[in-house]
Design an enzyme around this catalytic site. Sequence first.
Site, PDB file in Angstrom:
ATOM      1  N   SER A  44      -7.353  -4.828  10.322  1.00 57.12           N
ATOM      2  CA  SER A  44      -7.521  -5.883  11.349  1.00 57.12           C
ATOM      3  C   SER A  44      -7.210  -7.302  10.870  1.00 57.12           C
ATOM      4  CB  SER A  44      -8.933  -5.877  11.966  1.00 57.12           C
ATOM      5  OG  SER A  44      -9.089  -4.783  12.849  1.00 57.12           O
ATOM      6  N   ILE A  55       0.822  -1.222   0.000  1.00 59.00           N
ATOM      7  CA  ILE A  55       0.000   0.000   0.000  1.00 59.00           C
ATOM      8  C   ILE A  55       0.857   1.275   0.000  1.00 59.00           C
ATOM      9  CG2 ILE A  55      -0.245   0.232   2.522  1.00 59.00           C
ATOM     10  CD1 ILE A  55      -3.240   0.910   1.958  1.00 59.00           C
ATOM     11  N   ASP A  57       1.607  -0.698   9.296  1.00 58.71           N
ATOM     12  CA  ASP A  57       2.148   0.391  10.109  1.00 58.71           C
ATOM     13  C   ASP A  57       3.670   0.494   9.932  1.00 58.71           C
ATOM     14  OD1 ASP A  57       1.890   2.419  11.922  1.00 58.71           O
ATOM     15  OD2 ASP A  57       1.503   1.140  13.654  1.00 58.71           O
TER      16      ASP A  57
HETATM   17  P1  ADP Z   1      -3.864  -5.187  11.846  1.00 59.23           P
HETATM   18  O1  ADP Z   1      -2.981  -4.976  13.049  1.00 59.23           O
HETATM   19  O2  ADP Z   1      -4.983  -4.175  11.744  1.00 59.23           O
HETATM   20  O3  ADP Z   1      -4.313  -6.600  11.703  1.00 59.23           O
HETATM   21  P2  ADP Z   1      -1.716  -5.502   9.860  1.00 59.23           P
HETATM   22  O4  ADP Z   1      -0.869  -4.398   9.340  1.00 59.23           O
HETATM   23  O5  ADP Z   1      -1.058  -6.522  10.727  1.00 59.23           O
HETATM   24  O6  ADP Z   1      -2.943  -4.775  10.597  1.00 59.23           O
HETATM   25  O7  ADP Z   1      -2.418  -6.257   8.648  1.00 59.23           O
HETATM   26  C1  ADP Z   1      -3.525  -5.788   7.934  1.00 59.23           C
HETATM   27  C2  ADP Z   1      -3.516  -6.405   6.551  1.00 59.23           C
HETATM   28  O8  ADP Z   1      -2.562  -5.726   5.738  1.00 59.23           O
HETATM   29  C3  ADP Z   1      -3.121  -7.878   6.491  1.00 59.23           C
HETATM   30  O9  ADP Z   1      -3.993  -8.522   5.563  1.00 59.23           O
HETATM   31  C4  ADP Z   1      -1.699  -7.872   5.974  1.00 59.23           C
HETATM   32  O10 ADP Z   1      -1.403  -9.040   5.205  1.00 59.23           O
HETATM   33  C5  ADP Z   1      -1.710  -6.663   5.075  1.00 59.23           C
HETATM   34  N1  ADP Z   1      -0.409  -5.976   4.867  1.00 59.23           N
HETATM   35  C6  ADP Z   1       0.741  -6.097   5.565  1.00 59.23           C
HETATM   36  N2  ADP Z   1       1.680  -5.275   5.063  1.00 59.23           N
HETATM   37  C7  ADP Z   1       1.108  -4.614   4.022  1.00 59.23           C
HETATM   38  C8  ADP Z   1       1.549  -3.629   3.080  1.00 59.23           C
HETATM   39  N3  ADP Z   1       2.801  -3.144   3.109  1.00 59.23           N
HETATM   40  N4  ADP Z   1       0.675  -3.188   2.136  1.00 59.23           N
HETATM   41  C9  ADP Z   1      -0.592  -3.654   2.098  1.00 59.23           C
HETATM   42  N5  ADP Z   1      -1.075  -4.569   2.952  1.00 59.23           N
HETATM   43  C10 ADP Z   1      -0.242  -5.058   3.892  1.00 59.23           C
END
Ligand code: ADP
Length: 170
Positions: free
Chosen positions: A121, A10, A33
């Site tokens: 989430s 993202i 994050d």
């Molecule tokens: P949360 O703590 O809200 O679960 P996460 O960041 O751990 O948030 O994950 C939310 C979603 O984003 C998951 O499906 C994960 O696979 C995905 N994700 C992780 N890194 C990225 C990224 N760099 N870009 C897009 N999606 C991502």
Amino acid sequence: MRIELATGDITIERVDAVVNAANSSLLGGGGVDGAIHRRGGPAILEECRALRAGHYGRGLAVGKAVATTAGRLPARWVIHTVGPVFSAEEDRSPLLRACYTASLAVAGGLGARTIAFPLISSGVYRWPKEDAIAQALTVLRDHGGSTVELARLVLFDAPTREIAERALTV
Ligand code: ADP
């Protein structure tokens, strides 16, 4: 509002606002994050610290959203929102939907026309992906009257993208 799907990281999205799946501390974490702070550079964390020193002394509550600069990201703003941790005993889906609604409201207030959402989430917070997609699409589809013209849901991998494609066509 138009809804689009994208696959991958993202942080490279060229939109006005990128939504961060943050945690209440606003001081960084893993997943989306971590990626946003790594690529966006220290300016984002600096603003998050300022928020904690001001209005958000106790952090950002689950289901709420707040914007900062996007630092070196191609986007103009990062909108931080805190998803609920999944629970099998308790239906927390109103809070998950609130993340999308609150982020869109913040985006509208900023004048953002395009926004990219991660699947909030569904990572560390363990929300089942299929339902996380359903919750996201419920809000995005219902979102009339917003000045945001385009919402892109960014799925991290191809299998998740396929689930989202099926959900979008029904
Ligand atoms: P949360 O703590 O809200 O679960 P996460 O960041 O751990 O948030 O994950 C939310 C979603 O984003 C998951 O499906 C994960 O696979 C995905 N994700 C992780 N890194 C990225 C990224 N760099 N870009 C897009 N999606 C991502």
